[in-house]
Design a protein around this motif. Sequence first.
Motif, short mmCIF file in Angstrom:
data_model
loop_
_atom_site.label_atom_id
_atom_site.label_comp_id
_atom_site.label_asym_id
_atom_site.label_seq_id
_atom_site.Cartn_x
_atom_site.Cartn_y
_atom_site.Cartn_z
N GLY A 7 0.80 -1.23 0.00
CA GLY A 7 0.00 0.00 0.00
C GLY A 7 0.83 1.27 0.00
O GLY A 7 0.48 2.25 0.66
N ALA A 45 -7.25 -1.30 -5.20
CA ALA A 45 -7.86 0.03 -5.12
C ALA A 45 -7.97 0.64 -6.52
O ALA A 45 -8.98 1.27 -6.86
CB ALA A 45 -7.04 0.93 -4.21
N ASP A 98 -1.31 -0.37 -4.78
CA ASP A 98 -2.57 -1.01 -4.36
C ASP A 98 -3.45 -1.26 -5.60
O ASP A 98 -4.32 -0.45 -5.95
CB ASP A 98 -3.28 -0.11 -3.35
N ARG A 134 -1.52 4.45 -3.05
CA ARG A 134 -2.90 4.08 -2.68
C ARG A 134 -3.93 4.95 -3.40
O ARG A 134 -3.57 5.89 -4.11
CB ARG A 134 -3.10 4.26 -1.17
N LYS A 135 -5.19 4.65 -3.07
CA LYS A 135 -6.34 5.33 -3.66
C LYS A 135 -6.18 6.86 -3.73
O LYS A 135 -6.33 7.47 -4.79
CB LYS A 135 -7.55 4.99 -2.78
#
Length: 412
Positions: free
Chosen positions: A272, A302, A299, A275-276
């Motif tokens: 991660g 995601a 990720d 990430r998003k």
Amino acid sequence: MSVVKHPEQADEGLQKIQWVEKFMPVCRSLETQYSGAKPFQGLTVGMCIHLEAKTARLALLLMRTGANVVITGSNPLSTKDDVAAALARQGAEVFAWYGETPEEYEQNLERVLSFAPDLLLDDGFDLTTMLIEKYAPLAGKLAGVTEETTTGVLRARNMAKAGLLPFPVVAVNDARVKRLFDNRYGTGESTLASFMNTTNLVVAGKVFVVCGYGYVGSGVAKALRALGGRVVVTEVDPIRALEAHADGFEVANMDVACELGEVFVTATGNAGVIRKEHFLKMRDGAILGNAGHFNVEIDVEALESLAVSKREARPSITAYKLSNGKELFLIAEGRLMNLASGLGHPAEIMDLSFATQFLSLLYLKENRGKIEAGVVIPPPEVEEQVARTKLAASGIRIDELTEEQRAYLGRW
Ligand code: NAD
Ligand code: SAH
């Protein structure tokens, strides 16, 4: 009986193996030294490591010094089918092909263990973990394991701490003759090659964000800079962040870096890292690749969940269209790009790593029952032999300590 995908490609695979053999003088010297005595006679070595030409060369070295080799790949996307076919034709038991499903990957690990190996050579610790968790009785027969990479050694140490490691594991990764060259120069060069070949885009002037400034990350950052790439480094370790700064790189946190980068390369061994919230702030057309370990540094789940559509943009590149209208490109499904979309480290580099592997396996075999369970580093004489053989093959002579110098260094 081996299971490979393209047995008809064995000749091409053999040609690739012969090419790298020529440039792996340390392995050649080990073959000369040990093929008469055959120290591995009667022993089965189970291997789980990227199955490509340099690995095949190591497998042949083990076979020519007496071992029965049973091998699978350590990554579903890094097996070269022609090399796998060639190795099977040479007499190894091979269970590997490009594009294995997660189930096939597991099944191939099981196939290797079904031969009840005396020694394991692992890359990432998946094979060893399966043995410990599912086939514990096999541990009784095992002289030990050699582990190739940083993440595998970390997993081994975590298991040892939890009291779950019933045999010795040699941390080949922790030999200086491995990580100073393989992790740093090897990954630097092969990641750069993978970026160039996979994307067919220019490096000069482009902004790369390299996540992690350890052995791998620093090698990648320096290789990119050598071709004029503008590199921003992210870190969590303050000392390594300072090192990157002192090496002349821009250092930023991911929150800022995600808006700066045109290309992102993770090299942390962590999960991660991108990430998003970072995907959402990236520029349109940003390219993402991983040079670290598993497909969790970026990720990917995601990214999948953010995407309104996806398509294959080029071989080994998936385009994700986000709801904010931007398109992001992911190399090799977020698996390590230099092997899943490239040929891995060059032969001269793997020569050092694999000679260290060979001598570490020999150390385990010769000291069976005498080494305590846990993680050990390769004995200094192993590293010394590898480095001295490589220097001699390169025509490089170095100085020896004089008696006076030895005495001087021994004073207080
Ligand atoms: P290392 O421990 O020297 O470096 C990892 C660095 O990442 C550390 O400095 C750490 O502080 C940093 N880091 C951890 N989490 C981070 C985060 N969230 N953001 C930014 N930085 C973070 O390890 P290494 O030897 O450089 O290996 C790194 C990974 O690469 C491992 O998973 C290793 O197994 C893998 N590896 C890959 C190849 C390859 O061929 N692609 C070769 C060797 C090693
Ligand atoms: N199981 C992991 C493997 C980590 S790979 C995965 O998810 O893919 C990292 C290791 O690959 C490095 O330590 C390096 O020694 C090895 N490697 C790099 N190039 C290679 C090559 N050409 N052949 C075999 N192994 C290679």
